[in-house]
Write an enzyme that holds these catalytic residues in place. Structure first.
Site, mmCIF file in Angstrom:
data_model
loop_
_atom_site.group_PDB
_atom_site.id
_atom_site.type_symbol
_atom_site.label_atom_id
_atom_site.label_comp_id
_atom_site.label_asym_id
_atom_site.label_seq_id
_atom_site.Cartn_x
_atom_site.Cartn_y
_atom_site.Cartn_z
ATOM 1 N N GLU A 113 -35.443 25.841 -16.333
ATOM 2 C CA GLU A 113 -35.203 25.230 -17.652
ATOM 3 C C GLU A 113 -35.659 23.780 -17.607
ATOM 4 O OE1 GLU A 113 -30.993 25.463 -17.765
ATOM 5 O OE2 GLU A 113 -30.934 27.571 -18.340
ATOM 6 N N LYS A 115 -35.251 19.924 -17.879
ATOM 7 C CA LYS A 115 -34.096 19.036 -17.719
ATOM 8 C C LYS A 115 -34.225 17.962 -18.796
ATOM 9 C CE LYS A 115 -31.665 16.394 -14.196
ATOM 10 N NZ LYS A 115 -31.386 15.231 -15.019
ATOM 11 N N ASP A 117 -33.399 14.719 -20.918
ATOM 12 C CA ASP A 117 -32.850 13.413 -20.568
ATOM 13 C C ASP A 117 -31.919 12.933 -21.684
ATOM 14 O OD1 ASP A 117 -32.425 11.203 -19.087
ATOM 15 O OD2 ASP A 117 -34.329 10.228 -19.578
ATOM 16 N N TYR A 224 -26.963 24.995 -22.066
ATOM 17 C CA TYR A 224 -27.591 25.608 -20.892
ATOM 18 C C TYR A 224 -26.618 26.125 -19.841
ATOM 19 C CZ TYR A 224 -26.957 20.670 -19.516
ATOM 20 O OH TYR A 224 -26.444 19.428 -19.271
ATOM 21 N N LYS A 287 -32.220 27.440 -11.476
ATOM 22 C CA LYS A 287 -30.898 28.035 -11.242
ATOM 23 C C LYS A 287 -31.031 29.467 -10.763
ATOM 24 C CE LYS A 287 -29.020 25.404 -15.090
ATOM 25 N NZ LYS A 287 -28.590 25.419 -16.485
ATOM 26 N N LYS A 311 -37.377 16.737 -10.156
ATOM 27 C CA LYS A 311 -37.691 15.649 -11.095
ATOM 28 C C LYS A 311 -39.185 15.347 -11.081
ATOM 29 C CE LYS A 311 -33.726 13.000 -11.420
ATOM 30 N NZ LYS A 311 -33.374 11.929 -12.247
ATOM 31 N N CYS A 405 -38.780 -24.472 2.205
ATOM 32 C CA CYS A 405 -39.062 -23.221 2.901
ATOM 33 C C CYS A 405 -37.754 -22.494 3.241
ATOM 34 C CB CYS A 405 -39.846 -23.506 4.175
ATOM 35 S SG CYS A 405 -40.157 -22.028 5.137
ATOM 36 N N CYS A 408 -37.551 -22.531 7.302
ATOM 37 C CA CYS A 408 -37.425 -23.722 8.145
ATOM 38 C C CYS A 408 -37.026 -24.961 7.347
ATOM 39 C CB CYS A 408 -38.729 -23.972 8.889
ATOM 40 S SG CYS A 408 -40.051 -24.531 7.808
ATOM 41 N N CYS A 423 -45.618 -23.606 2.880
ATOM 42 C CA CYS A 423 -44.778 -24.343 3.807
ATOM 43 C C CYS A 423 -45.740 -24.979 4.805
ATOM 44 C CB CYS A 423 -43.818 -23.407 4.535
ATOM 45 S SG CYS A 423 -43.084 -24.207 5.962
ATOM 46 N N CYS A 429 -42.481 -23.108 11.980
ATOM 47 C CA CYS A 429 -41.854 -22.160 11.062
ATOM 48 C C CYS A 429 -42.054 -20.749 11.635
ATOM 49 C CB CYS A 429 -42.511 -22.331 9.694
ATOM 50 S SG CYS A 429 -41.844 -21.286 8.423
HETATM 51 S S1 IVH Z 1 -27.074 22.470 -15.297
HETATM 52 C C1 IVH Z 1 -23.564 22.659 -12.366
HETATM 53 N N1 IVH Z 1 -29.193 22.485 -16.825
HETATM 54 O O1 IVH Z 1 -28.785 16.993 -15.727
HETATM 55 C C2 IVH Z 1 -24.834 22.569 -13.149
HETATM 56 N N2 IVH Z 1 -28.172 20.382 -16.385
HETATM 57 O O2 IVH Z 1 -28.601 15.800 -13.066
HETATM 58 C C3 IVH Z 1 -24.772 21.555 -14.183
HETATM 59 N N3 IVH Z 1 -29.258 18.487 -17.498
HETATM 60 O O3 IVH Z 1 -25.301 16.640 -15.624
HETATM 61 C C4 IVH Z 1 -25.966 21.178 -14.910
HETATM 62 N N4 IVH Z 1 -30.811 19.651 -18.534
HETATM 63 O O4 IVH Z 1 -26.535 16.390 -17.903
HETATM 64 C C5 IVH Z 1 -28.245 21.720 -16.247
HETATM 65 N N5 IVH Z 1 -31.038 22.666 -18.202
HETATM 66 C C6 IVH Z 1 -30.118 21.912 -17.615
HETATM 67 C C7 IVH Z 1 -30.073 20.513 -17.809
HETATM 68 C C8 IVH Z 1 -29.085 19.787 -17.158
HETATM 69 C C9 IVH Z 1 -30.305 18.436 -18.345
HETATM 70 C C10 IVH Z 1 -28.491 17.298 -17.056
HETATM 71 C C11 IVH Z 1 -26.993 17.458 -17.123
HETATM 72 C C12 IVH Z 1 -26.525 17.296 -15.718
HETATM 73 C C13 IVH Z 1 -27.632 16.492 -15.115
HETATM 74 C C14 IVH Z 1 -27.692 16.653 -13.610
#
Ligand code: IVH
Length: 685
Positions: A113, A115, A117, A224, A287, A311, A405, A408, A423, A429
């Site tokens: 999935e 991630k 922000d 998610y 996951k 990341k 410096c 020294c 210096c 030095c």
């Molecule tokens: S799963 C125990 N799925 O990333 C598993 N987290 O760095 C819990 N986040 O605290 C998180 N997209 O705020 C999960 N598809 C995604 C996510 C996600 C963003 C964030 C979430 C988490 C943080 C961890």
């Protein structure tokens, strides 16, 4: 402080911290760095511990974990809200898969999935109705922000279909870039500071007390993570699909992947494609799909063993400038260094960046405590490219550059027209002394590889070496002093012999490399070579005036001045004399010895580019063998040494005047060196 003073101080700090909390959480517009906030909080905590009677019942110190806001009701999480382990490397991803496979013994099915922000939220649905929304807080308890979350248009407050009567679902609240930009445009139009990023605004929006105001923020949500006591699904994917069918917003960019290679395909695809998304994503969450297997794998103290965040690498990041320190180079040049709150950038953690000089600090208008933009671009050393002025604290102060410096304490100097401070205490030095020796013994200079940093530190510690000439005074007895003082238990005669042999062998190193090794400011490898060829020996070079120096190809005023200044110092004249007495090479090899008269009486014009030597080298070869060179073809020219890309006009003129045209091979043959190449051209002299 008397107790009345303490009471006032506690009240002040309490108010200050409350204001900062408000700015951070509600306005998403922090004034001070997290570090500074923590410092103030610690100070208050300390005073409250000593004088609990003066503590405010709603003191910011009572707020757990920093992420909680006293103005919202804090509630415990029914299930802990964990974060994720993360990685930037494919190798660690393979390790993760290997660990998972250890439990299953077979290929595992994963869900990938994006991630997002934003900020994590936990939602509770009872009989199809959203009853509670809680922020992550410290993972154990969070803030109840139900009313604010209900303003999110894309979130179903009432489910439809065949939903589970009671469940928890977690996800991310975020803001699309377009909405963020619009919000910022409005702020700019009102003369207000723009927000730094969508994440901050999303986070701040949840803490606004005025619901109507929250509703104006274009927030979105993606869910998610499904949780319930008796989950009637076998896989994570099924659970998310079901939630989707009840009207909940889940991510469309989700994929079932078997094995690491399929995961990598997903990562590579989204690493490029993410730039076309309407929101910010900083990676991919991987996951284990099977819920029973998730249970079996369980959690470490902090993170699940069944998931990991990969990341994406970023070229630029923001971080806090914690401090500015100053480094002294071997030439005495001072470099200000930005000490940064560590931040991940293109595969490494960046903690420091060069600020180059005082002008650069002024140009950036950077101050300690500022949020700065860090980039890695093409270079390896990261750069600070700017300051996020919207985050500047009102009490920040312009940097006052050091005057003495840091090593020294000698007063620094800054030559007119130069950006760097220096210096001048060259011989007293420490980093300058050590830096000069390191440079002298380096591979490209005297190549004494037996003298590493341990040897240099020891020699300096026992006061045996202050400058490079001292190296040549070292004997076995010198090391006996070290041996006794350091109480060497093992036989280190090899270490000592290698050093002494290395020093002895260095006496054969060419003049040009020795010249480079002296570390004269602006005299790098190429310049040293040119000087060695042009002047032939140390004596001539040390006496050369500015005019003579500038006449050498590629030597400008700045270099010429630096050379004259260097040889002008008595200490350097003594140093050179001692090196000469020690038996080092003081002449360009062969210029005196192998000088031939083969080309005597002949004048050459050199034109074009050569494969076996550079034009400078061609000139040196001709002159070393008695010939003369001239810049333009005339009746006095005997030969035109023609290289690649020579101008047609020159060729024409040479032909019309009857000047002989020769190639580089002809020249070498004339000198009796038909196989000579530029690598060993010095044999020509
Ligand atoms: S799963 C125990 N799925 O990333 C598993 N987290 O760095 C819990 N986040 O605290 C998180 N997209 O705020 C999960 N598809 C995604 C996510 C996600 C963003 C964030 C979430 C988490 C943080 C961890």
């Amino acid at each position: 402080m008397n107790s009345a003073d303490v009471q006032v101080k506690i009240a002040q700090l309490t108010q200050q911290l409350k204001d900062h909390n408000y700015r951070y959480y509600v306005l998403a517009e922090p004034y001070i760095s997290d570090l500074e906030f923590d410092r103030l909080l610690k100070e208050l905590q300390f005073l409250e511990n000593e004088f609990p009677e003066f503590a405010d019942p709603n003191s910011p110190t009572k707020v757990v974990g920093g992420g909680l806001n006293a103005d919202f009701v804090t509630v415990p999480h029914r299930r802990r809200m964990m974060s994720l382990g993360n990685t930037y490397s494919e190798e660690e991803l393979r390790d993760f898969d290997a660990r998972v496979k250890k439990t299953t013994g077979a290929e595992v099915e994963y869900i990938c999935e994006l991630k997002i922000d934003g900020l994590a939220i936990s939602l509770f649905y009872e009989n199809g109705t959203l009853v509670q929304a809680v922020t992550r807080g410290d993972g154990v308890q969070g803030d109840d922000v139900t009313e604010n979350v209900k303003t999110i248009r894309s979130l179903a407050k009432q489910l439809h279909g065949n939903y589970l009567p009671s469940f928890e679902i977690r996800g991310e609240i975020f803001m699309h870039r377009k909405g963020f930009d619009k919000l910022n445009d409005e702020r700019i139009a009102k003369g207000e500071e723009p927000y730094a990023n969508p994440r901050n605004v999303a986070s701040g929006s949840l803490k606004i007390k005025d619901i109507a105001e929250v509703a104006k923020r274009p927030l979105d949500i993606t869910l998610y993570h499904f949780l319930a006591d008796d989950i009637p699904f076998t896989t994570h994917f099924e659970a998310i699909e079901a939630a989707h069918s009840w009207g909940l917003k889940t991510a469309p960019q989700t994929k079932v992947c078997k094995g690491v290679d399929e995961i990598l395909d997903f990562l590579h695809y989204w690493d490029k494609e993410r730039h076309n998304l309407s929101f910010d994503t900083d990676g991919v969450v991987i996951k284990v799909n099977n819920l029973a297997l998730q249970d079996e794998l369980g959690f470490t103290a902090k993170v699940p063993r069944w998931a990991i965040a990969y990341k994406f690498q970023t070229e630029s990041a923001t971080t806090t400038l914690l401090n500015i320190t100053y480094q002294v180079g071997r030439t005495g040049s001072i470099t200000p260094v930005a000490e940064l709150q560590p931040v991940h950038l293109l595969g490494t953690t960046v903690k420091r960046a060069s600020l180059h000089n005082a002008n650069e600090i002024e140009r950036l208008d950077v101050r300690i405590g500022d949020t700065v933009f860090v980039e890695k671009g093409g270079e390896i050393i990261p750069k600070i490219t700017g300051v996020d002025f919207s985050q500047r604290k009102p009490d920040s102060q312009a940097v006052s550059y050091i005057t003495h410096c840091p090593e020294c304490a000698t007063a620094l100097i800054r030559n007119e027209g130069e950006a760097n401070h220096y210096c001048p205490n060259e011989d007293g030095c420490k980093p300058q002394i050590i830096g000069k020796i390191e440079h002298f013994v380096a591979r490209k200079a005297m190549d004494i590889d037996s003298i590493g940093s341990e040897a240099i530190e020891l020699l300096k510690k026992y006061d045996l070496v202050h400058n490079v000439a001292d190296l040549y005074d070292l004997t076995e007895e010198s090391f006996a002093v070290i041996k006794a003082a350091e109480d060497w238990k093992t036989d280190r005669s090899g270490f000592v012999n290698n050093i002494l042999n290395g020093i002895e062998a260095s006496k054969k190193i060419t003049f040009e490399r020795m010249l480079f090794g002296l570390g004269i400011r602006y005299v790098g490898e190429t310049v040293a070579k040119k000087l060695a060829v042009a002047f032939g020996n140390m004596e001539a070079l040390s006496k050369a005036d500015k005019e003579a120096l500038i006449a050498v190809d590629e030597i400008g005023e700045r270099i010429a001045d630096s050379i004259i200044q260097w040889f002008g110092r008595t200490e350097h004249q003594e140093l050179v004399l001692r090196l000469k007495q020690a038996g080092l090479q003081m002449e360009t090899q062969g210029v005196a010895a192998k000088l031939s008269d083969t080309l005597s009486g002949l004048t050459f014009v050199i034109s074009g580019v050569f494969t076996k030597f550079s034009r400078d080298e061609a000139k040196a070869i001709i002159e070393a063998n008695g010939g003369k060179t001239s810049g333009s073809v005339s009746g006095k020219t005997d030969y035109l040494l023609a290289g690649e890309g020579m101008g047609p006009a020159k060729l024409e003129k040479a032909s019309s005047l009857g000047v002989k045209i020769m190639s580089e091979v002809d020249l070498l043959e004339m000198l009796g060196n038909p196989q000579t190449t530029s690598q060993n051209q010095s044999t020509l002299f």
